[in-house]
Scaffold this motif. Structure first.
Motif, PDB file in Angstrom:
ATOM      1  N   LEU A  90       0.802  -1.227   0.000  1.00 49.83           N
ATOM      2  CA  LEU A  90       0.000   0.000   0.000  1.00 49.83           C
ATOM      3  C   LEU A  90       0.835   1.278   0.000  1.00 49.83           C
ATOM      4  O   LEU A  90       0.316   2.358   0.217  1.00 49.83           O
ATOM      5  N   ASP A  91       2.152   1.147  -0.240  1.00 48.89           N
ATOM      6  CA  ASP A  91       2.997   2.346  -0.343  1.00 48.89           C
ATOM      7  C   ASP A  91       3.962   2.174  -1.509  1.00 48.89           C
ATOM      8  O   ASP A  91       5.174   2.322  -1.368  1.00 48.89           O
ATOM      9  N   ASP A  93       4.592   3.966  -4.141  1.00 50.66           N
ATOM     10  CA  ASP A  93       5.386   5.105  -4.580  1.00 50.66           C
ATOM     11  C   ASP A  93       6.354   5.601  -3.511  1.00 50.66           C
ATOM     12  O   ASP A  93       7.154   6.504  -3.748  1.00 50.66           O
ATOM     13  N   GLY A  94       6.287   5.013  -2.321  1.00 52.83           N
ATOM     14  CA  GLY A  94       7.217   5.387  -1.259  1.00 52.83           C
ATOM     15  C   GLY A  94       6.928   6.705  -0.586  1.00 52.83           C
ATOM     16  O   GLY A  94       7.747   7.218   0.175  1.00 52.83           O
ATOM     17  N   GLU A  95       5.739   7.271  -0.831  1.00 52.77           N
ATOM     18  CA  GLU A  95       5.423   8.592  -0.286  1.00 52.77           C
ATOM     19  C   GLU A  95       5.371   8.587   1.236  1.00 52.77           C
ATOM     20  O   GLU A  95       5.917   9.473   1.906  1.00 52.77           O
ATOM     21  N   LYS A  96       4.721   7.562   1.797  1.00 52.60           N
ATOM     22  CA  LYS A  96       4.609   7.500   3.267  1.00 52.60           C
ATOM     23  C   LYS A  96       5.974   7.264   3.909  1.00 52.60           C
ATOM     24  O   LYS A  96       6.276   7.813   4.963  1.00 52.60           O
ATOM     25  N   GLU A  97       6.794   6.447   3.256  1.00 46.32           N
ATOM     26  CA  GLU A  97       8.134   6.212   3.787  1.00 46.32           C
ATOM     27  C   GLU A  97       8.953   7.499   3.775  1.00 46.32           C
ATOM     28  O   GLU A  97       9.657   7.817   4.737  1.00 46.32           O
ATOM     29  N   ALA A  98       8.837   8.263   2.698  1.00 39.31           N
ATOM     30  CA  ALA A  98       9.569   9.530   2.601  1.00 39.31           C
ATOM     31  C   ALA A  98       9.123  10.500   3.688  1.00 39.31           C
ATOM     32  O   ALA A  98       9.942  11.199   4.293  1.00 39.31           O
ATOM     33  N   MET A  99       7.820  10.532   3.965  1.00 38.89           N
ATOM     34  CA  MET A  99       7.313  11.436   4.996  1.00 38.89           C
ATOM     35  C   MET A  99       7.848  11.033   6.377  1.00 38.89           C
ATOM     36  O   MET A  99       8.201  11.886   7.193  1.00 38.89           O
ATOM     37  N   MET A 100       7.921   9.727   6.634  1.00 40.88           N
ATOM     38  CA  MET A 100       8.438   9.282   7.932  1.00 40.88           C
ATOM     39  C   MET A 100       9.903   9.635   8.098  1.00 40.88           C
ATOM     40  O   MET A 100      10.351   9.981   9.189  1.00 40.88           O
ATOM     41  N   HIS A 202       8.016   9.639 -12.580  1.00 36.42           N
ATOM     42  CA  HIS A 202       6.716   9.918 -11.966  1.00 36.42           C
ATOM     43  C   HIS A 202       6.776   9.732 -10.447  1.00 36.42           C
ATOM     44  O   HIS A 202       6.107  10.441  -9.700  1.00 36.42           O
ATOM     45  N   VAL A 203       7.621   8.776 -10.007  1.00 33.65           N
ATOM     46  CA  VAL A 203       7.782   8.558  -8.562  1.00 33.65           C
ATOM     47  C   VAL A 203       8.479   9.763  -7.938  1.00 33.65           C
ATOM     48  O   VAL A 203       8.075  10.259  -6.884  1.00 33.65           O
ATOM     49  N   LYS A 204       9.537  10.253  -8.619  1.00 30.93           N
ATOM     50  CA  LYS A 204      10.267  11.414  -8.119  1.00 30.93           C
ATOM     51  C   LYS A 204       9.335  12.619  -8.025  1.00 30.93           C
ATOM     52  O   LYS A 204       9.355  13.353  -7.036  1.00 30.93           O
ATOM     53  N   GLU A 205       8.513  12.796  -9.040  1.00 31.12           N
ATOM     54  CA  GLU A 205       7.584  13.926  -9.048  1.00 31.12           C
ATOM     55  C   GLU A 205       6.596  13.833  -7.888  1.00 31.12           C
ATOM     56  O   GLU A 205       6.306  14.830  -7.217  1.00 31.12           O
TER      57      GLU A 205
END
Length: 350
Positions: A90-91, A93-100, A202-205
């Motif tokens: 459920l992550d 794109d790694g967005e939640k990991e980056a936020m943590m 797209h992931v970087k963006e």
């Protein structure tokens, strides 16, 4: 993508020298519990224990240690929840990991544990306890100017000045958190630009957008908080106000500005009353912990073993209670902000 997080981890968690031997203090076997099932360490995650032990070596004040403990407990809970999400895919794109990772960096910078400052020169009173803030000068020029206007206006009695002081300190904390987050985003910008391959553009963006959205939200929150202070200085306190604690007043203003029904506002008000009581209780224990620490140092100089034993027991009890309440207050605040910002509360939780 995996290479990105490996490099990020190397940058973020360079707090202490790594153990030379496998199976040492921070090995996987020691990361949970010992062979007898008894916990040997404060946190389940090795990097959080590294931060905690470094703070203890730097001899943070008891109240500051309790505040750090609360922040690390929330970080641990978020990271463990994320691991479950990742396992369920459920992550992606790694967005939640980056936020943590950003949140972890904020904690390191907030407590000056990021290794960028000489520990010996660190101000052990960097995080001001509210009980010691009467003579502080606000760092932000606009805030200091507004404070001078408030204290010379004659609109506020002594109790209201103390209450106002807490509001100003709360706002200064918001400014500090915003600058720390902005600095963290800036430091890691090149990692996102250079590590992620062109095929994952797209992931970087998405990651960059997530970072800047968080930063904009924090800035908007700071601006709204300052406007509230300006209004307060001009109009004075509402004598019929339901609340006095700055964080609760902020949440109540947020609720009133949303599209809640009268019944929903009544439910919110009741929860905020409970939250304010929790905050006041936490503040009481922080003050008692500070006093207990001073008394313990005094008894140690006398050398009375019986009194020393009793004071140590009381100090240990106050320490644990302050940690526990600190976590509950911060987690409750986090939950309320998230739920109110979405425009609704889950009334099953009230």
């Amino acid at each position: 993508m995996a290479g990105c997080w490996v490099r990020l981890a190397l940058i973020t968690v360079c707090l202490l020298p790594c153990p030379a031997q496998a199976g040492g203090k921070y090995s996987r076997e020691k990361n949970e519990v010992d062979a007898d099932g008894k916990a040997e360490i404060e946190f389940r995650m090795a990097k959080l224990n590294q931060v905690w032990e470094k703070a203890q070596r730097l001899q943070f004040s008891p109240v500051k240690l309790a505040e750090l403990h609360s922040d690390l407990k929330i970080q641990e809970k978020d990271e463990l929840n994320w691991k479950k999400l990742k396992a369920d895919g459920l992550d992606e794109d790694g967005e939640k990991e980056a936020m943590m990772r950003r949140n972890f960096n904020v904690i390191l910078t907030k407590y000056r544990l990021d290794g960028r400052k000489d520990a010996a020169a660190m101000d052990t009173n960097y995080l001001k306890d509210s009980m010691d803030s009467e003579n502080d000068v606000f760092d932000d020029p606009k805030l200091e100017k507004l404070w001078n206007k408030a204290t010379t206006s004659g609109k506020f009695n002594n109790d209201e000045v103390r209450k106002l002081r807490r509001e100003f300190q709360h706002h200064q904390d918001k400014i500090q958190e915003y600058h720390i987050l902005r600095e963290t985003v800036s430091r890691n910008e090149d990692i996102y630009q250079n590590v992620i391959s062109p095929s994952e553009a797209h992931v970087k963006e998405d990651l960059l957008h997530s970072k800047h959205t968080q930063l904009k939200d924090k800035h908007r929150n700071v601006e709204a908080s300052f406007q509230r202070l300006r209004k307060l200085i001009n109009q004075g306190y509402d004598k019929d106000s339901e609340f006095s604690e700055p964080r609760v007043l902020e949440l109540w203003d947020m609720a009133k500005q949303s599209n809640f029904t009268a019944d929903e506002l009544d439910s919110i008000k009741e929860e905020l009353k409970h939250f304010e009581t929790k905050i006041e209780k936490h503040q009481h224990y922080k003050e008692q912990l500070d006093l207990s620490h001073q008394k313990l140092k005094h008894v140690e100089t006398i050398g009375d073993k019986e009194h020393l034993s009793r004071n140590k027991e009381k100090y240990a009890m106050l320490t644990e209670k302050t940690k526990e309440l600190g976590y509950k207050v911060k987690k409750h605040m986090q939950d309320l902000l998230a739920r109110l910002s979405k425009g609704g509360l889950n009334h099953n939780e009230l």
